[in-house]
Design an enzyme around this catalytic site. Structure first.
Site, PDB file in Angstrom:
ATOM      1  N   ALA A   8       0.986  -1.145   0.142  1.00  0.00           N
ATOM      2  CA  ALA A   8       0.057  -0.097  -0.007  1.00  0.00           C
ATOM      3  C   ALA A   8       0.856   1.282   0.022  1.00  0.00           C
ATOM      4  O   ALA A   8       1.741   1.127   0.886  1.00  0.00           O
ATOM      5  CB  ALA A   8      -1.028  -0.143   1.294  1.00  0.00           C
ATOM      6  N   VAL A  10       4.433  -1.333   3.282  1.00  0.00           N
ATOM      7  CA  VAL A  10       4.723   0.164   2.966  1.00  0.00           C
ATOM      8  C   VAL A  10       5.233   0.570   1.910  1.00  0.00           C
ATOM      9  O   VAL A  10       6.303   0.128   1.654  1.00  0.00           O
ATOM     10  CB  VAL A  10       4.824   1.162   4.344  1.00  0.00           C
ATOM     11  CG1 VAL A  10       4.832   2.563   3.822  1.00  0.00           C
ATOM     12  CG2 VAL A  10       4.048   0.377   5.346  1.00  0.00           C
ATOM     13  N   LYS A  11       4.570   0.867   0.679  1.00  0.00           N
ATOM     14  CA  LYS A  11       5.340   1.268  -0.370  1.00  0.00           C
ATOM     15  C   LYS A  11       5.711   2.601  -0.740  1.00  0.00           C
ATOM     16  O   LYS A  11       4.889   3.666  -0.402  1.00  0.00           O
ATOM     17  CB  LYS A  11       4.396   1.078  -1.659  1.00  0.00           C
ATOM     18  CG  LYS A  11       5.037   0.617  -3.021  1.00  0.00           C
ATOM     19  CD  LYS A  11       3.925   0.065  -3.722  1.00  0.00           C
ATOM     20  CE  LYS A  11       4.444  -0.337  -5.430  1.00  0.00           C
ATOM     21  NZ  LYS A  11       3.223  -0.462  -6.222  1.00  0.00           N
ATOM     22  N   LEU A  12       6.832   2.950  -0.733  1.00  0.00           N
ATOM     23  CA  LEU A  12       7.599   4.289  -0.816  1.00  0.00           C
ATOM     24  C   LEU A  12       8.262   4.548  -2.091  1.00  0.00           C
ATOM     25  O   LEU A  12       8.977   3.713  -2.692  1.00  0.00           O
ATOM     26  CB  LEU A  12       8.635   4.210   0.366  1.00  0.00           C
ATOM     27  CG  LEU A  12       8.246   4.063   1.552  1.00  0.00           C
ATOM     28  CD1 LEU A  12       9.309   3.612   2.400  1.00  0.00           C
ATOM     29  CD2 LEU A  12       7.466   5.398   2.262  1.00  0.00           C
TER      30      LEU A  12
END
Ligand code: E4P
Length: 217
Positions: free
Chosen positions: A56, A82-84
């Site tokens: 996400a 967590v996508k960064l």
């Protein structure tokens, strides 16, 4: 090689689950927009459907905002990753979130040096975008090969997640190049099973079987 499905469409994911081939899911803001769903709600539903990692993506561009968003997204479910974005701020956020025990997927990677930095920041996954490189006449597969070599040279544990996959050949070539994961649109995943000689051979067997007049059950 693990397969992640690249979609935020719950129905598409549900339809693929019985195959046992869905090891995880990746989403991005464009896929969420396409789904027409509330972001947190849809991520929660996907996490309940799939045992593996579900990416996400944050939308903040400064590290503090990314850390706050990532911390909040990670609370949705244990399998949220967590996508960064692969920016300087994204790397700072990656380091901080990793320090908190939160899994991260550093995305929008287009160079081996970017991938090296993501591994040093402790990323769980690096997402090199193959298709978008091919779109500008740069061989995306070279990038997978370079990252594989660098990660192996230094024994980095960051998993290479081949992204922006557009075709069955992208999947095959990523596997040959040693990517740990391929994230694929549902249509590409289903297409991997297709071969005209399989269809032709099956039809011949069925025709001959009908001539025997037998039934198995
Ligand atoms: C997945 O993590 C990426 O966001 C996705 O594969 C991008 O694919 P695209 O280049 O086809 O949009």
């Amino acid at each position: 090689m693990k397969f992640f499905v690249d979609t935020a469409n719950v129905d598409e994911i549900s339809a693929l689950i019985p195959s046992g081939l869905v090891d995880g899911v990746t989403t991005n803001p464009s896929l969420v927009m396409k789904s027409g769903r509330d972001f947190r709600e849809v991520v929660g539903e996907i996490c309940a459907l799939v045992d593996g990692p579900v990416s996400a993506e944050v939308t903040g561009v400064e590290s503090e905002q990314m850390i706050a968003e990532g911390t909040s997204l990670a609370k949705i479910a244990d399998n949220v990753v967590v996508k960064l974005p692969l920016t300087w701020d994204g790397l700072v956020a990656c380091k901080a979130l990793t320090g908190e025990g939160i899994k991260t997927n550093v995305t929008l990677c287009f160079s081996a040096n970017q991938a090296l930095l993501a591994a040093k920041a402790g990323a769980s996954f690096i997402s090199p975008f193959i298709g978008r490189l091919d779109d500008i006449n740069i061989d995306g597969m070279d990038l997978i090969r370079e990252i594989r070599m660098i990660y192996d040279n230094y024994d980095f544990r960051t998993e290479i997640l081949a992204a922006s996959i557009r075709s069955a050949n992208h999947v095959k070539d990523s596997a040959i190049a040693g990517a740990d994961v391929a994230t694929v649109p549902p249509s590409v995943l289903k297409g991997l099973a297709a071969h005209p000689l399989t269809d032709k051979g099956l039809q011949a067997f069925l025709d001959d079987w009908a001539k025997t007049g037998q039934n198995i059950l």
